[in-house]
Design a protein around this motif. Structure first.
Motif, PDB file in Angstrom:
ATOM      1  N   ASN A 234      43.793   0.708  46.207  1.00 57.94           N
ATOM      2  CA  ASN A 234      45.217   1.025  46.104  1.00 57.94           C
ATOM      3  C   ASN A 234      46.053  -0.169  45.641  1.00 57.94           C
ATOM      4  O   ASN A 234      47.083  -0.508  46.230  1.00 57.94           O
TER       5      ASN A 234
ATOM      6  N   ASN B 201      44.146   7.946  47.775  1.00 54.64           N
ATOM      7  CA  ASN B 201      45.432   7.373  48.182  1.00 54.64           C
ATOM      8  C   ASN B 201      45.448   7.109  49.682  1.00 54.64           C
ATOM      9  O   ASN B 201      45.145   8.002  50.483  1.00 54.64           O
TER      10      ASN B 201
ATOM     11  N   THR C 234      47.117   9.685  52.049  1.00 60.42           N
ATOM     12  CA  THR C 234      46.652  11.061  52.235  1.00 60.42           C
ATOM     13  C   THR C 234      46.264  11.259  53.695  1.00 60.42           C
ATOM     14  O   THR C 234      45.118  11.059  54.099  1.00 60.42           O
TER      15      THR C 234
ATOM     16  N   GLN D 254      51.323   8.207  42.587  1.00 58.80           N
ATOM     17  CA  GLN D 254      51.258   7.560  43.898  1.00 58.80           C
ATOM     18  C   GLN D 254      51.423   8.557  45.037  1.00 58.80           C
ATOM     19  O   GLN D 254      51.387   8.163  46.207  1.00 58.80           O
TER      20      GLN D 254
ATOM     21  N   GLY E  91      44.391   5.665  43.039  1.00 63.15           N
ATOM     22  CA  GLY E  91      44.934   5.359  44.352  1.00 63.15           C
ATOM     23  C   GLY E  91      46.439   5.218  44.334  1.00 63.15           C
ATOM     24  O   GLY E  91      47.104   5.355  43.306  1.00 63.15           O
ATOM     25  N   GLY E  92      46.991   4.924  45.504  1.00 62.51           N
ATOM     26  CA  GLY E  92      48.411   4.643  45.623  1.00 62.51           C
ATOM     27  C   GLY E  92      48.680   3.165  45.395  1.00 62.51           C
ATOM     28  O   GLY E  92      47.925   2.483  44.695  1.00 62.51           O
TER      29      GLY E  92
ATOM     30  N   PRO F  37      50.606  11.131  47.904  1.00 63.35           N
ATOM     31  CA  PRO F  37      49.404  11.337  48.724  1.00 63.35           C
ATOM     32  C   PRO F  37      48.701  12.664  48.447  1.00 63.35           C
ATOM     33  O   PRO F  37      47.621  12.905  48.971  1.00 63.35           O
TER      34      PRO F  37
END
Length: 459
Positions: A293, A434, A437, A71, A81-82, A73
């Protein structure tokens, strides 16, 4: 109801928050091996049990040093993804509710949420209203659900009933895909009994050649399924859907779009041109844990003709609720028992709204382009792909030092890209997936790559 839920959930809540709050700063790579985690957990099952809160606390203490900070970034591996807060909270509710989301009459609450989520997805992704939407474990199972629907429908048009007679003796069915096809689609094709795909020529970014596709289709007779790609895993490039789908449909083929992370481009006005014409396909697969995400597992299978999906995947038995004119959720996946995976997707969409989803997409692409510009400014490094979406492939002056750079970055821990080979060269691949980011994460990543390049003798 018996059981110490309060203690167990209080412990899980505190430990989960501690994990998430350290995510922006913690090193990404795990520090313990599998065997070391087993030793910390204790390898022997005790005769007596333990309090629920103690079990949860001990589990976190033993396992967390063996976790990778996916998770983060600055995690760029595997197009992961986050986790949006609303989606995570909804996922906790899904586990607490513990509903088998397979039948409309028995679990109307979660089915209502999933049906709304399916409607919203079709709207956001520019797909036909009324298409069948199934919530699967991931992109591979979504591809499988779509290919099974395609297989049975195409053979039915040839006069062969797969549901009744199976595949033995059926007309030969061809699966065609671009030469840069993802392994997920290949695996799904094998599991569907289609074998390996016939590979069609692609350009230097991995986009299928529509003229070559038309020639291959014309060169052999018989039913066919054509798999196109929304987002090459190395370059991020998108097939020419308008021309490729027209060529496939002219030959009577079913068209499936593997859009594990790239199909989401349709949700952004500034990126929608990348998927122009995709709505003319017959099925689509994507994965919400990537670009949207949402926590694992969150695959989505979408088929234009609901009857084709029901015929291929539906189950009937005397003990199950009787079907009616409205298809059941279990007609949309390969499972009869599953958790309500569509609920966290609904929560993410509800929290973001249409504009928020578009902003998420635009932000990921902006971060990818910022990384590419920064990499190009580091002596000895070059970006090999056209950064049209969220993928960036980086290379040094030779394969040895490129591979060493990837190893150094993952060991150092500031960032975690994956290593691969593309167009005959070793690459370090950055998949920007993410929502966290941001500019700071980009700067930290560029600084780490700059230091890594110097450490392995690049520049």
């Amino acid at each position: 109801m018996p059981g110490d839920y309060e203690t167990a959930l209080d412990a899980a809540h505190a430990l989960a928050l501690a994990w998430l709050q350290t995510m922006p700063t913690r090193p990404i790579a795990p520090v313990l091996t599998i065997d070391q985690v087993k030793d910390r957990l204790g390898r022997d099952l005790a005769a007596g049990g333990a309090p629920a809160g103690t079990v949860v606390a001990q589990l976190a203490d033993a396992v967390e040093p063996g976790l990778i900070a996916m998770q983060s970034p600055r995690f760029y591996g595997f197009v992961t993804g986050g986790t949006y807060p609303a989606a995570l909270g909804a996922d906790w509710l899904v586990s607490a509710w513990d509903q088998n989301a397979s039948f409309r009459s028995t679990t109307p609450g979660v089915v209502a949420v999933e049906e709304l989520a399916g409607d919203w997805l079709c709207e956001l992704l520019g797909l036909p209203p009324g298409a069948a939407v199934g919530f699967t474990t991931g992109a591979t199972s979504a591809n499988l659900a779509c290919l099974l629907s395609a297989r049975n429908a195409v053979l039915r048009a040839e006069g062969w009933d797969v549901e009744q007679d199976g595949l033995q003796g059926a007309p030969r069915l061809r699966l065609l895909a671009g030469a840069s096809v993802h392994g997920s689609l290949v695996a799904a094709g094998r599991m569907a009994g289609l074998g390996l795909p016939r590979l069609v020529e692609v350009d230097d970014q991995g986009r299928i050649d529509p003229d070559a596709l038309a020639m291959v289709l014309a060169g052999e007779e018989g039913p066919a399924i054509v798999a196109l790609q929304a987002g090459d895993v190395h370059s991020g490039a998108f097939d020419d859907f308008t021309r490729s789908i027209a060529a496939a449909h002219a030959a009577g083929a079913w068209v499936h779009v593997d859009g594990a992370f790239g199909l989401w481009a349709a949700a952004s006005p500034s990126l929608r041109h990348l998927v122009a014409g995709h709505e003319a396909a017959d099925s689509w697969a994507t994965d919400a844990h990537k670009t949207l995400n949402v926590p694992y597992d969150s695959g989505v299978a979408i088929v234009r003709d609901p009857a084709a999906m029901t015929a291929a995947l539906g189950q009937r038995a005397a003990y199950l609720p009787e079907g009616n004119a409205v298809p059941e959720p279990q007609d949309r996946t390969v499972e009869l028992s599953r958790r309500a995976r569509g609920v966290p997707i609904h929560a993410a969409l509800r929290a973001l709204g249409r504009d928020g989803v578009a902003a998420l997409l635009d932000g990921l692409v902006m971060a990818a382009r910022a990384l590419a510009d920064g990499f190009d400014a580091i002596p000895g490094l070059e970006v090999l792909n056209d950064v049209a979406f969220t993928q960036v492939c980086l290379a040094g002056p030779d394969d040895t030092r490129t591979a060493a750079l990837g190893d150094w970055l993952r060991a150092e821990g500031t960032t975690w890209p994956s290593s691969s080979h593309w167009r005959g060269r070793a690459v370090v691949r950055f998949s920007v997936s993410n929502y966290g980011t941001d500019d700071q994460a980009v700067r930290q990543t560029l600084d780490a790559v700059r230091r890594g390049a110097q450490a392995v003798g690049i520049g």
